[in-house]
Design an enzyme around this catalytic site. Sequence first.
Site, PDB file in Angstrom:
ATOM      1  CG  ASP A   1      -2.130  -5.490  -2.630  1.00 55.46           C
ATOM      2  OD1 ASP A   1      -3.321  -5.404  -2.311  1.00 55.46           O
ATOM      3  OD2 ASP A   1      -1.191  -5.025  -1.938  1.00 55.46           O
TER       4      ASP A   1
ATOM      5  CG  HIS B   1      -3.808  -0.388  -2.732  1.00 56.51           C
ATOM      6  ND1 HIS B   1      -2.669  -1.089  -3.040  1.00 56.51           N
ATOM      7  CD2 HIS B   1      -4.078  -0.658  -1.432  1.00 56.51           C
ATOM      8  CE1 HIS B   1      -2.263  -1.739  -1.968  1.00 56.51           C
ATOM      9  NE2 HIS B   1      -3.093  -1.506  -0.971  1.00 56.51           N
TER      10      HIS B   1
ATOM     11  NE  ARG C   1       2.223  -9.311   5.129  1.00 56.96           N
ATOM     12  CZ  ARG C   1       0.915  -9.252   4.937  1.00 56.96           C
ATOM     13  NH1 ARG C   1       0.129 -10.047   5.619  1.00 56.96           N
ATOM     14  NH2 ARG C   1       0.397  -8.396   4.082  1.00 56.96           N
TER      15      ARG C   1
ATOM     16  CG  HIS D   1      -5.980  -2.055   1.577  1.00 52.82           C
ATOM     17  ND1 HIS D   1      -4.675  -1.687   1.449  1.00 52.82           N
ATOM     18  CD2 HIS D   1      -6.473  -1.345   2.607  1.00 52.82           C
ATOM     19  CE1 HIS D   1      -4.381  -0.799   2.381  1.00 52.82           C
ATOM     20  NE2 HIS D   1      -5.452  -0.566   3.101  1.00 52.82           N
TER      21      HIS D   1
ATOM     22  CB  CYS E   1      -0.984   0.049   1.157  1.00 51.37           C
ATOM     23  SG  CYS E   1      -1.175  -1.461   2.078  1.00 51.37           S
TER      24      CYS E   1
ATOM     25  CD  GLN F   1      -0.382  -8.713   0.170  1.00 48.39           C
ATOM     26  OE1 GLN F   1       0.128  -7.627  -0.079  1.00 48.39           O
ATOM     27  NE2 GLN F   1      -1.190  -8.900   1.189  1.00 48.39           N
TER      28      GLN F   1
ATOM     29  CE  LYS G   1     -11.538  -8.593   8.024  1.00 53.12           C
ATOM     30  NZ  LYS G   1     -10.348  -9.406   8.173  1.00 53.12           N
TER      31      LYS G   1
END
Length: 578
Positions: free
Chosen positions: A323, A325, A303, A451, A274, A321, A405
């Site tokens: 991902d 945005h 991570r 996200h 992000c 990911q 979410k």
Amino acid sequence: MEKSEKLAMIRHSMAHVMAEAVLEIFPDAQIAIGPSIENGFYYDFDLPRTLTEADLLDITERMKAIINSDRKFVRSVVSRDEAKEVFKNQKYKLELIDSIPEGEEVSLYNQGAFTDLCRGPHVESTKDLNADAFKLLSVAGAYWRGDEKRPMLQRIYGTAWENPKELRLYLDHLADIEKRDHRKLGKELDLFSLHEEAGPGLVYWHPRGARIRQVIEDFWRKEHYENGYEMVYTPHVGKSWLWETSGHLGFYKDSMYPPMEMDNMDYYTKPMNCPFHIMIYQNSKKSYRDLPCRWAELGTVYRYEKAGALHGLMRVRGFTQDDAHLFVTPDQMEDEIIEVLRFSLHMLHSFGFNEIHAYISTKPEKSVGDVEKWNAATEALKKAVEKEGLKYDIDEGGGAFYGPKIDLKIKDAIGREWQLSTVQFDFNLPERFGLTFVDKDGVEKQPYMIHRALLGSIERFFGVLLEHYAGAFPPWLAPEQVAIIPVAEVANDYAKEIERKLRKDGIRTVSDLSNERMNAKIRKAQQMKIPYMLILGEKEMGAGTVSVRYRNGKQAFGLSYDAFLAEIKAKIESKEQL
RNA sequence: GCCAAAGUAGCUCAGUGGUAGAGCAGCUCCCUCGUAAUGAGCAGGUCGUGAGUCCGAUUCUCACCUUUGGCUCCA
């Protein structure tokens, strides 16, 4: 009575029977709690020594004896003091008694020599349990009350059913799970590996696995472009400033890889994408005309997961990911959410997941962002889910502090649920980074930031897919779609010719020209779960045809090349399973 | 991180206080075969790492690393 209630009662009663059996062996054992759980039960004990496999057999035998002795489960209601007297030597029970809210009655259940603090209900007598319909499965460590600062207890897990047939079905199900284990299949099918000596939780994709990943990613990109997204690429590391601003160093530091120092600055590998997408957003002043921005990236993040949490591809330390945005105006927010959800479902369906359940998580007590925003966002989520006709549950107060979410969970081929997609509002980062856009009225306003990941992580998604299909991927995903098997050496040239043609026509093809017998080659291809085998011998050579052996054992003889190509292309196009 | 179990050939596993064995895979040779394993031979391991006990350790002890099943957290 509902079957599930009955089973819960049986399992809970089994837990008591097990506790009694354990106390027969260890009269001084401290007992904690023993509930029924999905498919079974457990009981936690504080014991003078570690349990062994032999102990489980011993406990099992004693349980059978108890069950067959027809002991009644007798309920009694007592005062707190009486209860404390009964459990004066059981420190965990004493703690539990103190935690029962005032005004709630304290009840005991007794069967034979065993009395437990328990809300119930239970079966009437141990004879209502079936001594041949339970099995103790494993012993594991578990913290008292799940708190890692409290003592570690020994937990015995068991499964229990109404009758031996149900038990057998469940044990078969467990065997099926083991057969589908993605770690096992990953090895057998030569898809990926992990190397302890090179770093735990880091995945190596082998050619066959990489092929599948490539197909997934190509499809993913194509769909994203079609659905109005743009692709971005961002770095893997960033200065600490970025992570301080995002708040990760405050809240998330324990899960990040430690910093690398360079030029007197700390750089961190990214645990999330992000902040980088935000840098792109901030690169120029944004107008309402620029929004919505839909930026997607297959972003690889790192991570630090606790060593004990690592599990094959499902839980790793480095993962990619899928991902994206979305930066949107308040007006666009609702439509965008509806669109994201529709897109998610389309993607999941494409991979063969058709049973999907949504979970909406709403505002927790501690949160950022004003209530109006929370309400608007939550309403939009609900509306989207309802519009798609999805079944959903609401986890009140279960959202992250920075926004509500939706999580989507799919059911796999053997009924297990996996969380894949997640769509998450973020009221925190726009504030922290001071994101704005200039609205029609010339006023700078804050955009909504969303996200979302559809597949979650590519690694985990791949693991789920692998287990879902038990390694037998549908043709569009199969790393090798066709295996060419010449009957004997004379057909090798013909095999090569067909292979060339298929490759040229975009079919992933391998041919086996080894000097094995045809049967052995078929076996090999079958074990690699290749969907189509072309068996080529003198007959085919002479007629210029191919014979097909399908993964499911069916056969077709004397097809023309074009007929076969059309057939396999149609299957690939439709994404159907063979 | 904690509790427990495990780590022996590329894989699956056996085994032992006197420096190891099978099947499969690999390599070589034989076979050229019609829908799930042709046969024979060869090669392959400092028994996870480090220390300790012992005349001697892969085996016993300890520490560490990793894996597995859980606890916790989560994609």
